[in-house]
Design an enzyme around this catalytic site. Structure first.
Site, PDB file in Angstrom:
ATOM      1  N   LEU A   1       0.883  -1.163   0.000  1.00  0.00           N
ATOM      2  CA  LEU A   1       0.000   0.000   0.000  1.00  0.00           C
ATOM      3  C   LEU A   1       0.920   1.211   0.000  1.00  0.00           C
ATOM      4  O   LEU A   1       1.793   1.329   0.861  1.00  0.00           O
ATOM      5  CB  LEU A   1      -0.904  -0.015   1.238  1.00  0.00           C
ATOM      6  CG  LEU A   1      -2.042   0.991   1.299  1.00  0.00           C
ATOM      7  CD1 LEU A   1      -2.982   0.835   0.107  1.00  0.00           C
ATOM      8  CD2 LEU A   1      -2.827   0.836   2.590  1.00  0.00           C
ATOM      9  N   ASP A   2       0.758   2.072  -0.985  1.00  0.00           N
ATOM     10  CA  ASP A   2       1.666   3.208  -1.141  1.00  0.00           C
ATOM     11  C   ASP A   2       1.770   4.029   0.137  1.00  0.00           C
ATOM     12  O   ASP A   2       0.832   4.092   0.935  1.00  0.00           O
ATOM     13  CB  ASP A   2       1.187   4.124  -2.273  1.00  0.00           C
ATOM     14  CG  ASP A   2       1.260   3.455  -3.629  1.00  0.00           C
ATOM     15  OD1 ASP A   2       2.169   2.631  -3.832  1.00  0.00           O
ATOM     16  OD2 ASP A   2       0.407   3.761  -4.476  1.00  0.00           O
ATOM     17  N   ARG A   3       2.909   4.674   0.287  1.00  0.00           N
ATOM     18  CA  ARG A   3       3.182   5.498   1.467  1.00  0.00           C
ATOM     19  C   ARG A   3       2.114   6.574   1.654  1.00  0.00           C
ATOM     20  O   ARG A   3       1.735   6.902   2.774  1.00  0.00           O
ATOM     21  CB  ARG A   3       4.568   6.119   1.302  1.00  0.00           C
ATOM     22  CG  ARG A   3       5.037   6.926   2.457  1.00  0.00           C
ATOM     23  CD  ARG A   3       6.482   7.342   2.235  1.00  0.00           C
ATOM     24  NE  ARG A   3       6.755   8.532   2.996  1.00  0.00           N
ATOM     25  CZ  ARG A   3       7.696   9.387   2.713  1.00  0.00           C
ATOM     26  NH1 ARG A   3       8.475   9.203   1.675  1.00  0.00           N
ATOM     27  NH2 ARG A   3       7.886  10.437   3.470  1.00  0.00           N
TER      28      ARG A   3
END
Length: 183
Positions: free
Chosen positions: A45-47
């Protein structure tokens, strides 16, 4: 028995246990929240995204969750810049052409603003630009796919929260909290 952890990842947290990018980096990682040796993220899950992450100690379960060939549906709540139109939703439902090809058709619907935890830092609001919310269900997981899909239909993403993966949901989990569930 396999372990499965549901984690509500906050904004600006890397979806890994260490930050190898820069020595002495102040970036937060999963290890700032979870102290369970032997578990690993099942997918990323992207930052700059929030919400549900699944972690497990079972390689087969990890593959079943993360591998697009299993087509496990992922539901995202997406705050977008602009007015959500039926044309934009129809385009998302039909699949969107991205630089790396067409996406699979998605389930997309306009929703009322959900009752979510506050984001830190908050989303920047502009009085002159409307925003709206979409519930988007996809069955693949390309790099930054949801953000690229909404941008392709003229609705840049302001906030992205993964709400559900398959049968597992972040509902009832506070930001930064986790719980172990039976598999």
């Amino acid at each position: 028995m396999s372990r499965l952890i549901l984690f509500n990842k906050p904004f600006d947290v890397l979806s890994q246990f260490t930050d190898r990018g820069t020595e002495g980096s102040p970036r937060r990682t999963l290890s700032d929240f979870i102290d369970c040796p032997g578990v690993y993220p099942a997918g990323r899950l992207d930052r700059d995204s929030e919400g549900l992450m699944l972690l497990t100690d079972d390689g087969r379960l990890q593959a079943r969750i993360a591998d697009p060939k299993f087509k496990l549906p992922k539901i995202y709540l997406v705050q977008v810049e602009g007015t959500v139109s039926e044309d934009a939703l129809a385009a998302l439902r039909n699949g969107v052409r991205l630089k790396d090809g067409m996406t699979r058709p998605a389930k997309a619907e306009a929703i009322d603003p959900p009752d979510l935890w506050p984001r830190d830092p908050p989303v920047r609001y502009r009085k002159t630009v409307p925003d709206g919310w979409i519930s988007l269900t996809i069955t693949e997981g390309r790099n930054r796919q949801v953000r690229r899909m909404t941008a392709a239909v003229g609705l840049p993403t302001l906030r992205l929260v993964r709400w559900r993966i398959g049968e597992w949901s972040v509902e009832g989990l506070g930001q930064g909290a986790w719980r172990e569930v039976e598999v």
